[in-house]
Motif scaffolding. Sequence first.
Motif, PDB file in Angstrom:
ATOM      1  N   ALA A   1      -6.812   0.487   0.484  1.00 12.64           N
ATOM      2  CA  ALA A   1      -5.765   0.937  -0.441  1.00 12.64           C
ATOM      3  C   ALA A   1      -4.406   1.278   0.543  1.00 12.64           C
ATOM      4  O   ALA A   1      -3.424   0.915  -0.213  1.00 12.64           O
ATOM      5  CB  ALA A   1      -6.420   2.280  -0.979  1.00 12.64           C
ATOM      6  N   GLY A   2      -4.429   1.848   1.682  1.00 19.97           N
ATOM      7  CA  GLY A   2      -3.475   2.141   2.348  1.00 19.97           C
ATOM      8  C   GLY A   2      -2.647   0.689   2.700  1.00 19.97           C
ATOM      9  O   GLY A   2      -1.395   0.663   2.652  1.00 19.97           O
ATOM     10  N   THR A   3      -3.219  -0.190   3.010  1.00 15.28           N
ATOM     11  CA  THR A   3      -2.806  -1.687   3.494  1.00 15.28           C
ATOM     12  C   THR A   3      -2.146  -2.136   2.052  1.00 15.28           C
ATOM     13  O   THR A   3      -1.132  -2.746   2.156  1.00 15.28           O
ATOM     14  CB  THR A   3      -3.812  -2.553   3.898  1.00 15.28           C
ATOM     15  N   LEU A   4      -2.764  -2.045   1.099  1.00 17.68           N
ATOM     16  CA  LEU A   4      -2.256  -2.557  -0.345  1.00 17.68           C
ATOM     17  C   LEU A   4      -1.125  -1.864  -0.720  1.00 17.68           C
ATOM     18  O   LEU A   4      -0.155  -2.624  -1.125  1.00 17.68           O
ATOM     19  CB  LEU A   4      -3.320  -2.301  -1.476  1.00 17.68           C
ATOM     20  N   PHE A   5      -0.921  -0.566  -0.464  1.00 21.89           N
ATOM     21  CA  PHE A   5       0.374   0.079  -0.568  1.00 21.89           C
ATOM     22  C   PHE A   5       1.400  -0.369   0.255  1.00 21.89           C
ATOM     23  O   PHE A   5       2.503  -0.303  -0.283  1.00 21.89           O
ATOM     24  CB  PHE A   5       0.132   1.614  -0.584  1.00 21.89           C
ATOM     25  N   ALA A   6       1.290  -0.554   1.467  1.00 20.78           N
ATOM     26  CA  ALA A   6       2.150  -0.794   2.488  1.00 20.78           C
ATOM     27  C   ALA A   6       2.406  -2.371   2.147  1.00 20.78           C
ATOM     28  O   ALA A   6       3.765  -2.821   2.532  1.00 20.78           O
ATOM     29  CB  ALA A   6       1.488  -0.873   4.008  1.00 20.78           C
ATOM     30  N   LEU A   7       1.837  -3.446   1.751  1.00 22.67           N
ATOM     31  CA  LEU A   7       2.136  -4.632   1.564  1.00 22.67           C
ATOM     32  C   LEU A   7       2.513  -4.941   0.288  1.00 22.67           C
ATOM     33  O   LEU A   7       3.619  -5.802   0.047  1.00 22.67           O
ATOM     34  CB  LEU A   7       1.071  -5.803   1.783  1.00 22.67           C
TER      35      LEU A   7
END
Length: 146
Positions: A72-78
């Motif tokens: 989820a954190g990676t999706l928010f970052a990308l």
Amino acid sequence: MRHLLGAVAGLAALAPVYYLTEAGARALRAGTVAAGPSPVGLGCLLAVAAIVAMLTAWPPAALACGLPLAAAGTLFALDSTGAIAAAATLPYAGGLPWTRPGAAPWAEPAEPPGTIAGLTGLYALIGVVLVLSALLPRGRRSILGP
């Protein structure tokens, strides 16, 4: 069997960690806007820290909770727009889902659950800490471990 129980415990801890992190981030933002302290935000984030500390002692639980949070954190970052659209499908009742008795959870279109914590990188940080704790050698995992 022990690994399966750990995975189930990690998945069970995922919802409280997700929503408590978001509630803490929202409370801290409200405290910042009001230029005052935010004891609710601190309390929510301390609860998250306690849950994370317990999960680090059990690697399967840490992985089961940490991998979705890191994703989820990676999706928010990308792709923050896509992440916010995905978060809008989650249940949320204007606070933590379990704090309003009798209220049916619904998605909030204005600011979905997880938006603040996702955009600030809290989910990525918590997820990476949990995953790394599961991958560390046994003697370096947690003070709670054997």
